[in-house]
Design an enzyme around this catalytic site. Structure first.
Site, PDB file in Angstrom:
ATOM      1  N   PHE A 138     -40.691  17.998 -24.557  1.00 12.19           N
ATOM      2  CA  PHE A 138     -40.425  19.371 -24.159  1.00 12.19           C
ATOM      3  C   PHE A 138     -40.746  20.273 -25.338  1.00 12.19           C
ATOM      4  O   PHE A 138     -40.042  20.280 -26.344  1.00 12.19           O
ATOM      5  CB  PHE A 138     -38.976  19.597 -23.718  1.00 12.19           C
ATOM      6  CG  PHE A 138     -38.747  21.011 -23.273  1.00 12.19           C
ATOM      7  CD1 PHE A 138     -39.101  21.416 -21.998  1.00 12.19           C
ATOM      8  CD2 PHE A 138     -38.220  21.947 -24.141  1.00 12.19           C
ATOM      9  CE1 PHE A 138     -38.933  22.733 -21.597  1.00 12.19           C
ATOM     10  CE2 PHE A 138     -38.047  23.265 -23.749  1.00 12.19           C
ATOM     11  CZ  PHE A 138     -38.404  23.661 -22.467  1.00 12.19           C
ATOM     12  N   ASP A 223     -42.282  19.169 -34.173  1.00 14.55           N
ATOM     13  CA  ASP A 223     -41.576  20.230 -33.457  1.00 14.55           C
ATOM     14  C   ASP A 223     -40.092  20.100 -33.783  1.00 14.55           C
ATOM     15  O   ASP A 223     -39.380  19.297 -33.187  1.00 14.55           O
ATOM     16  CB  ASP A 223     -41.826  20.095 -31.949  1.00 14.55           C
ATOM     17  CG  ASP A 223     -41.057  21.115 -31.121  1.00 14.55           C
ATOM     18  OD1 ASP A 223     -40.194  21.828 -31.684  1.00 14.55           O
ATOM     19  OD2 ASP A 223     -41.299  21.191 -29.900  1.00 14.55           O
ATOM     20  N   LYS A 252     -35.469  28.824 -32.670  1.00 14.77           N
ATOM     21  CA  LYS A 252     -34.054  28.792 -32.319  1.00 14.77           C
ATOM     22  C   LYS A 252     -33.139  29.208 -33.465  1.00 14.77           C
ATOM     23  O   LYS A 252     -32.899  30.383 -33.676  1.00 14.77           O
ATOM     24  CB  LYS A 252     -33.690  27.424 -31.740  1.00 14.77           C
ATOM     25  CG  LYS A 252     -34.369  27.153 -30.390  1.00 14.77           C
ATOM     26  CD  LYS A 252     -33.759  26.015 -29.653  1.00 14.77           C
ATOM     27  CE  LYS A 252     -34.499  25.688 -28.363  1.00 14.77           C
ATOM     28  NZ  LYS A 252     -34.459  26.766 -27.370  1.00 14.77           N
TER      29      LYS A 252
END
Length: 400
Positions: A138, A223, A252
């Site tokens: 994801f 990531d 984030k």
């Protein structure tokens, strides 16, 4: 509350299925709804709130910047930009930073960067660049990113899909080795797969990926949007295997739960492939974002949050381990203050367990049907964490 939920259902696209709670305020690890009921946040905005809700240091940094300047665009320099890039590059042990806003934007930027590097530095023939990714990944929801997703919900009905990606099983070095060829410009991986259910790769996998990509002359892109910036007990999850990738993708928690901030961080050789006009973002690296991110970096440099994630994470996994292997819990995985809990479907779906926890004052979220994720803010107290775990045990106990 019912009116607010009904209005949201009527006037917003149904691309999310939120729990039926309407948050009005928050502080630290706690949120309060419009009716005054308090909830322990055990999700932390999917790690965007690593430092808790309304962290005073971050709010003070944002307020001070709001009184000065919030946006210049990259048409001009501003007085926070150089410091932000310098400090973030140093935190990562890298040389250059390309700032964006969201995690998906940063992944898109990393993909573009790898391809441009492949053509200009590695010498891959034009149009032949390939990036190897992992199953159950994801990385976001843009059309390019969902083109290499294996999640039907994320991928279906968005074709035609972007070519140039090869998918291999996560954690399988032999499959990765077979997929990397002379046209491979990058291997793009999550050090821990978050949305897939907090899947931790086998020991030695990340180190093996690092060795393989270095030997084959291709980039290793990590990531760390969810796993990075303290969540796992280290600044970056790659550190648990002593690995430094060629490229970090961050987001984030870099914005402290205040503003969206993301970045691609790498060497001058990699990010130096860009020339003016070849990539950009109006809001990327804006003064407000830089001010907040600089405070995040300063907080991480103390080591306090990494230590809290380590110590509380050990306690979390010790307690969760007592639930695994029998009864309603099939498996528990994770690292630091991050866990995925697989629920026996006979006991309820992940959504149903999440709703029962909500009724007890704890907020978590499900993924892939039968899994719930736990990722509280790193500022959570041990007492509050234990209280939240007690509510989980209560929900999972027979007859609840």
């Amino acid at each position: 509350m019912e009116r607010a939920i009904a209005a949201a259902e009527a006037h917003s696209a149904h691309n999310y299925h939120p729990l039926p709670v309407v948050v009005a305020s928050a502080e630290g690890a706690w949120m309060t709804d419009v009716e005054g009921r308090r909830y322990l946040d055990m999700l932390a905005g999917y790690s965007a709130l690593n430092f808790g809700h309304r962290n005073r240091r971050l709010l003070d940094a944002a307020k001070a910047q709001l009184d000065r300047v919030t946006l210049t665009s990259r048409a001009f320099h501003h007085d926070r930009f150089a410091e932000f890039c310098t400090e973030l590059a140093d935190l990562c042990g890298m040389e250059m930073v390309l700032p964006m806003n969201t995690g998906a934007e940063a992944i898109e930027t990393a993909v573009k960067t790898a391809r441009k590097w492949g053509y200009r530095v590695k010498g891959v023939p034009d149009g032949k660049a390939k990036i190897v990714v992992a199953e159950n990944n994801f990385h976001g929801r843009t059309t390019t990113i969902v083109s290499f997703s294996t999640d039907p919900e994320a991928r279906a009905d968005y074709g035609p899909y972007t070519p140039g990606f090869e998918i291999v099983p996560y954690g399988d070095l032999a499959a990765l080795d077979a997929a990397v060829d002379e046209h491979t410009v990058a291997v793009l991986l999550e050090p821990i797969q978050g949305e897939a259910g907090v899947l931790v790769p086998p020991p030695g996998y990340l180190a093996g990926v690092r060795e393989l990509t270095r030997a084959r002359g291709t980039l290793f892109i990590a990531d760390e949007i969810q796993s990075g910036l303290g969540r796992t007990g280290a600044t970056f999850a790659c550190e648990h295997e002593g690995v430094v990738p060629d490229v970090y993708v961050l987001g984030k928690a870099l914005g402290g739960g205040v503003v969206p901030v993301s970045a691609v961080v790498s060497s001058a050789e990699v990010l130096g492939v860009y020339r003016p006009g070849e990539h950009g973002s109006t809001f990327g690296g804006n003064p407000l974002a830089c001010a907040v991110a600089l405070e995040v970096i300063a907080m991480l440099r103390t080591g306090e949050f990494q230590q809290r994630a380590t110590e509380l994470g050990d306690h979390l996994h010790s307690e969760l381990g007592l639930l695994a292997g029998g009864g309603p819990v099939r498996e528990v995985r994770g690292r630091g203050l991050w866990a995925g809990i697989d629920i026996d479907p006979a006991h309820g779906t992940g959504r149903e367990i999440s709703e029962k926890l909500m009724d007890r004052g704890v907020l978590v979220k499900d993924t892939h049907g039968s899994t719930i994720r736990i990722a509280p803010p790193l500022v959570i107290s041990k007492e509050d964490l234990d209280w939240g775990l007690a509510q989980l045990r209560g929900v999972l106990s027979a007859g609840d």
